[in-house]
Design a protein around this motif. Structure first.
Motif, PDB file in Angstrom:
ATOM      1  N   PHE A   1       7.377 -21.973  -3.648  1.00 47.08           N
ATOM      2  CA  PHE A   1       6.405 -23.012  -3.182  1.00 47.08           C
ATOM      3  C   PHE A   1       5.084 -22.508  -3.862  1.00 47.08           C
ATOM      4  N   ALA A   2       4.788 -22.205  -4.956  1.00 40.91           N
ATOM      5  CA  ALA A   2       3.505 -21.845  -5.637  1.00 40.91           C
ATOM      6  C   ALA A   2       3.098 -20.464  -5.071  1.00 40.91           C
ATOM      7  N   ALA A   3       3.781 -19.967  -4.374  1.00 45.28           N
ATOM      8  CA  ALA A   3       3.182 -18.644  -3.837  1.00 45.28           C
ATOM      9  C   ALA A   3       3.957 -17.614  -3.767  1.00 45.28           C
ATOM     10  N   PHE A   4       3.175 -16.547  -4.692  1.00 42.37           N
ATOM     11  CA  PHE A   4       3.702 -15.379  -5.248  1.00 42.37           C
ATOM     12  C   PHE A   4       3.710 -14.126  -4.555  1.00 42.37           C
ATOM     13  N   PRO A   5       4.865 -13.657  -3.638  1.00 47.93           N
ATOM     14  CA  PRO A   5       4.580 -12.560  -2.687  1.00 47.93           C
ATOM     15  C   PRO A   5       4.022 -11.445  -3.700  1.00 47.93           C
ATOM     16  N   SER A   6       3.278 -10.578  -3.212  1.00 43.18           N
ATOM     17  CA  SER A   6       2.880  -9.448  -3.952  1.00 43.18           C
ATOM     18  C   SER A   6       2.777  -8.160  -2.800  1.00 43.18           C
ATOM     19  N   TYR A   7       3.259  -6.990  -3.195  1.00 42.52           N
ATOM     20  CA  TYR A   7       3.294  -5.831  -2.436  1.00 42.52           C
ATOM     21  C   TYR A   7       2.616  -4.813  -2.835  1.00 42.52           C
ATOM     22  N   SER A   8       1.819  -4.558  -2.098  1.00 40.77           N
ATOM     23  CA  SER A   8       0.672  -3.498  -2.134  1.00 40.77           C
ATOM     24  C   SER A   8       1.016  -2.062  -2.488  1.00 40.77           C
ATOM     25  N   ALA A   9       1.676  -1.682  -1.710  1.00 41.68           N
ATOM     26  CA  ALA A   9       2.518  -0.495  -1.516  1.00 41.68           C
ATOM     27  C   ALA A   9       3.693  -0.195  -2.484  1.00 41.68           C
ATOM     28  N   SER A  10       3.205  -0.164  -3.770  1.00 48.17           N
ATOM     29  CA  SER A  10       4.164   0.033  -4.604  1.00 48.17           C
ATOM     30  C   SER A  10       3.858   1.263  -5.428  1.00 48.17           C
ATOM     31  N   PRO A  11       5.008   2.274  -6.055  1.00 47.40           N
ATOM     32  CA  PRO A  11       6.441   1.736  -5.705  1.00 47.40           C
ATOM     33  C   PRO A  11       6.695   2.193  -4.347  1.00 47.40           C
ATOM     34  N   ILE A  12       7.757   1.549  -3.949  1.00 49.03           N
ATOM     35  CA  ILE A  12       8.208   1.546  -2.514  1.00 49.03           C
ATOM     36  C   ILE A  12       8.779   2.921  -2.219  1.00 49.03           C
ATOM     37  N   GLN A  13       8.217   3.651  -1.107  1.00 44.11           N
ATOM     38  CA  GLN A  13       8.652   4.964  -0.802  1.00 44.11           C
ATOM     39  C   GLN A  13       9.588   4.776   0.415  1.00 44.11           C
ATOM     40  N   TYR A  14      10.711   5.424   0.113  1.00 46.75           N
ATOM     41  CA  TYR A  14      11.599   5.495   1.300  1.00 46.75           C
ATOM     42  C   TYR A  14      11.267   6.668   2.244  1.00 46.75           C
ATOM     43  N   PRO A  15      11.695   6.665   3.622  1.00 49.39           N
ATOM     44  CA  PRO A  15      11.332   7.893   4.340  1.00 49.39           C
ATOM     45  C   PRO A  15      12.071   9.081   4.074  1.00 49.39           C
ATOM     46  N   GLU A  16      11.243  10.128   4.208  1.00 47.51           N
ATOM     47  CA  GLU A  16      11.743  11.392   3.741  1.00 47.51           C
ATOM     48  C   GLU A  16      13.273  11.772   4.379  1.00 47.51           C
ATOM     49  N   SER A  17      13.674  11.037   5.483  1.00 44.45           N
ATOM     50  CA  SER A  17      14.839  11.188   6.057  1.00 44.45           C
ATOM     51  C   SER A  17      16.038  10.609   5.497  1.00 44.45           C
ATOM     52  N   TRP A  18      15.703   9.580   4.632  1.00 46.29           N
ATOM     53  CA  TRP A  18      16.873   8.861   3.788  1.00 46.29           C
ATOM     54  C   TRP A  18      17.457   9.827   2.560  1.00 46.29           C
ATOM     55  N   SER A  19      18.045  10.614   2.831  1.00 43.88           N
ATOM     56  CA  SER A  19      18.861  11.396   1.790  1.00 43.88           C
ATOM     57  C   SER A  19      19.731  10.405   0.917  1.00 43.88           C
ATOM     58  N   ARG A  20      19.897  10.958  -0.185  1.00 42.75           N
ATOM     59  CA  ARG A  20      20.975  10.522  -1.132  1.00 42.75           C
ATOM     60  C   ARG A  20      20.855   8.897  -1.537  1.00 42.75           C
ATOM     61  N   ILE A  21      19.515   8.453  -1.460  1.00 39.77           N
ATOM     62  CA  ILE A  21      19.240   7.088  -1.799  1.00 39.77           C
ATOM     63  C   ILE A  21      18.090   7.173  -2.642  1.00 39.77           C
ATOM     64  N   VAL A  22      18.427   6.452  -3.935  1.00 44.30           N
ATOM     65  CA  VAL A  22      17.237   6.075  -4.838  1.00 44.30           C
ATOM     66  C   VAL A  22      17.228   4.709  -5.163  1.00 44.30           C
ATOM     67  N   ALA A  23      16.039   4.322  -5.239  1.00 41.09           N
ATOM     68  CA  ALA A  23      15.650   2.736  -5.378  1.00 41.09           C
ATOM     69  C   ALA A  23      15.358   2.635  -6.992  1.00 41.09           C
ATOM     70  N   VAL A  24      16.087   1.647  -7.637  1.00 39.79           N
ATOM     71  CA  VAL A  24      15.861   1.305  -9.053  1.00 39.79           C
ATOM     72  C   VAL A  24      15.776  -0.233  -9.299  1.00 39.79           C
ATOM     73  N   GLY A  25      15.222  -0.764 -10.377  1.00 40.10           N
ATOM     74  CA  GLY A  25      14.987  -1.912 -10.740  1.00 40.10           C
ATOM     75  C   GLY A  25      14.147  -2.857  -9.909  1.00 40.10           C
ATOM     76  N   ASP A  26      14.452  -3.986  -9.482  1.00 40.53           N
ATOM     77  CA  ASP A  26      13.390  -4.671  -8.416  1.00 40.53           C
ATOM     78  C   ASP A  26      13.535  -3.845  -7.059  1.00 40.53           C
ATOM     79  N   ALA A  27      14.462  -3.189  -6.558  1.00 38.88           N
ATOM     80  CA  ALA A  27      14.336  -2.674  -5.282  1.00 38.88           C
ATOM     81  C   ALA A  27      13.392  -1.504  -5.345  1.00 38.88           C
ATOM     82  N   SER A  28      12.936  -0.947  -6.412  1.00 35.82           N
ATOM     83  CA  SER A  28      11.859   0.125  -6.651  1.00 35.82           C
ATOM     84  C   SER A  28      10.418  -0.315  -6.425  1.00 35.82           C
ATOM     85  N   GLY A  29      10.255  -1.482  -6.774  1.00 34.77           N
ATOM     86  CA  GLY A  29       8.660  -1.812  -6.978  1.00 34.77           C
ATOM     87  C   GLY A  29       8.051  -1.071  -7.976  1.00 34.77           C
ATOM     88  N   VAL A  30       8.537  -0.400  -8.946  1.00 41.01           N
ATOM     89  CA  VAL A  30       7.912   0.543  -9.738  1.00 41.01           C
ATOM     90  C   VAL A  30       7.219   0.092 -10.870  1.00 41.01           C
TER      91      VAL A  30
END
Length: 251
Positions: A4-33
């Motif tokens: 609807f003409a509004a593009f969401p923008s995420y300032s905290a990029s790349p997305i950082q997962y908590p250090e307690s999240w082991s064995r998880i890597v973000a790629v593509g869109d999910a990474s915001g990289v």
């Protein structure tokens, strides 16, 4: 996506997962990289695929799967962080202060927050983009060598600072309008990211020399985990300053 003409923008990029999240890597869109605006999608996946693959293979090979180490695959990238300022400068102000009536929304959004005289000013976005692109083209006599990385979301210090200096010289009246629209706090934050981008570029340049490579190899001769984190940091220096840009050969 229904935007609807509004593009969401995420300032905290790349997305950082908590250090307690082991064995998880973000790629593509999910990474915001790649882009705070679009996250980069397929382009982000392709550009970052080499370092992501190397990092995942190395992590599995040496069993370095803790969240703190894997965060190195989603490092702070100052050039990416600096692009948030561009998204912010081209955004419409918040509608919180707008009247409930839809007819009063457009003057509120594109009125006094953008122009000092209070007149409608949606053209400020077109002016900013046009002058930025013209500035980049003028840096290399219209060849586009400085513009091409920018169009691919690979922000480099020379192109960014050179283009902005051209805007300041050629269209100085844009500067106070942008400052008023964005606010001083985001500008101070942006300056910090630019300083780090210059430092990252210097670090990547040093590591690309034979002396730098030898020193780096000697310093990473310890544990597997230390070597893993050091290599991820070296990749961050390169990608965080646009040193990974590859210009396709001309046909």
């Amino acid at each position: 996506r229904l935007l609807f003409a509004a593009f969401p923008s995420y300032s905290a990029s790349p997305i950082q997962y908590p250090e307690s999240w082991s064995r998880i890597v973000a790629v593509g869109d999910a990474s915001g990289v790649q882009s705070p605006l679009s996250f980069g999608g397929f382009g982000a996946l392709l550009r970052n695929l080499p370092r992501t693959v190397d990092g995942v293979v190395e992590a599995l090979q040496y069993d370095i799967l803790d969240g703190k180490s894997l965060r190195g695959l989603q490092p702070y990238l100052p050039n990416l962080a600096s692009t948030w300022m561009m998204q912010r400068s081209m955004s419409a102000p918040s509608l919180e202060d707008a009247d409930d009536a839809p007819n009063n929304m457009i003057p509120k959004v594109f009125g006094s927050p953008l122009l000092s005289d209070g007149s409608p000013g949606p053209e400020i976005i077109s002016e900013l983009l046009a002058n930025t692109f013209e500035g980049m083209l003028s840096l290399d006599d219209g060849k586009g060598d400085r513009l091409l990385p920018f169009l691919q979301d690979v922000v480099r210090p020379g192109g960014l600072l050179g283009a902005l200096s051209k805007v300041v010289v050629n269209k100085p009246e844009l500067v106070p309008r942008i400052i008023r629209h964005v606010g001083p706090a985001p500008i101070v934050d942006w300056i910090q990211h630019v300083i780090f981008m210059l430092l990252y570029a210097a670090g990547d340049t040093i590591l690309s020399t034979n002396t730098g490579k030898n020193l780096f190899n000697k310093s990473t001769g310890g544990s597997d985990k230390l070597s893993f984190r050091a290599r991820r940091f070296a990749e961050a220096l390169k990608y965080g300053s646009g040193g990974d840009f590859f210009e396709p050969p001309s046909t």
